[in-house]
Design an enzyme around this catalytic site. Structure first.
Site, PDB file in Angstrom:
ATOM      1  N   ARG A  43      -5.579   2.517   8.945  1.00  0.00           N
ATOM      2  CA  ARG A  43      -5.297   3.692   8.116  1.00  0.00           C
ATOM      3  C   ARG A  43      -5.722   3.379   6.693  1.00  0.00           C
ATOM      4  NH1 ARG A  43       0.685   5.912   8.205  1.00  0.00           N
ATOM      5  NH2 ARG A  43       1.081   4.377   6.577  1.00  0.00           N
ATOM      6  N   SER A 112       1.359  12.231  15.223  1.00  0.00           N
ATOM      7  CA  SER A 112       2.559  12.144  14.394  1.00  0.00           C
ATOM      8  C   SER A 112       3.430  13.375  14.611  1.00  0.00           C
ATOM      9  CB  SER A 112       2.184  12.050  12.915  1.00  0.00           C
ATOM     10  OG  SER A 112       1.514  10.843  12.638  1.00  0.00           O
ATOM     11  N   LYS A 142       3.902   7.587   2.994  1.00  0.00           N
ATOM     12  CA  LYS A 142       3.625   8.956   3.431  1.00  0.00           C
ATOM     13  C   LYS A 142       4.400   9.936   2.545  1.00  0.00           C
ATOM     14  CE  LYS A 142       1.997   9.900   7.253  1.00  0.00           C
ATOM     15  NZ  LYS A 142       0.673  10.333   7.696  1.00  0.00           N
TER      16      LYS A 142
END
Length: 210
Positions: A43, A112, A142
């Site tokens: 990521r 997710s 996040k």
């Protein structure tokens, strides 16, 4: 269709170079693998596509050499170019059914989810192979608001699909996550930011494998 590839239980590794105190993603991934992590998600939000492709190719080979699953976050094109084992997408990305058309039946799709409603919908979608459940606690990695332990409890009891508990999980609260029944757990900053990633991973694994 549910993938035949087994999503390993235990720690789920995610890169996070901006939390790694100067360590590169390659250094972090190599140390995570040495510690015993069996699945790595690449990521990377801030690098160019070219930089991400170059880095993903290197990480993919490291994972392949060590028998570790390699997942790409968001970038389906990069996942295809490096022959990753799968992709992980969010609620605002391409729907899993469209992702499946691009990557084929032999790749993994992770999604997710942030609520029981999203989790149930994903569970009923045959193109989704595993879920991200969270963020459980507040997290700096996040922007999504924390969902707390209630959704984790729902997932444990109602979603018969592999899922990864994620979001704000640290060494000091991982026992709580384990106690609520999670079999796959992700810690990002707590692992990549550790002075000795390999030892940190081994210690956390010892908690999960009791």
């Amino acid at each position: 269709m549910r993938n035949k590839i087994i999503i390993p239980e235990g720690l789920y590794g995610i890169t996070g170079e901006n939390f790694a105190n100067g360590k590169t993603n390659l250094e972090c991934v190599e140390a995570m693998i040495k510690g015993g992590i069996k699945i790595i998600q690449y990521r990377e939000k801030k690098k160019s596509l070219g930089q991400k492709l170059e880095e993903a190719r290197v990480l993919r080979e490291v994972c392949r050499k060590n028998g570790v699953l390699f997942i790409i976050n968001d970038n389906i094109d990069i996942a295809l170019l490096v022959d990753a084992d799968g992709v992980h997408v969010g609620q605002d990305d391409l729907p899993p059914s469209e992702v499946r058309k691009l990557i084929g039946d032999d790749k993994i799709i992770g999604l997710s989810t942030h609520s029981p409603e999203q989790g149930k919908k994903a569970f009923e979608n045959p193109d989704v192979d595993y879920l991200g459940v969270g963020p459980i606690f507040p997290t700096t990695t996040k922007d999504t608001a924390p969902v707390g332990l209630e959704y984790l409890d729902f997932a444990v009891k109602n979603l018969d699909i592999p899922f990864v508990a994620i979001g704000g999980i640290k060494e000091h609260n991982i026992d709580k996550i384990i106690g609520h029944g999670a079999k796959r757990i992700c810690l990002v900053s707590d692992i990549v930011g550790a002075p000795n990633i390999e030892e940190k991973v081994k210690f956390l694994r010892s908690k999960l494998e009791k």
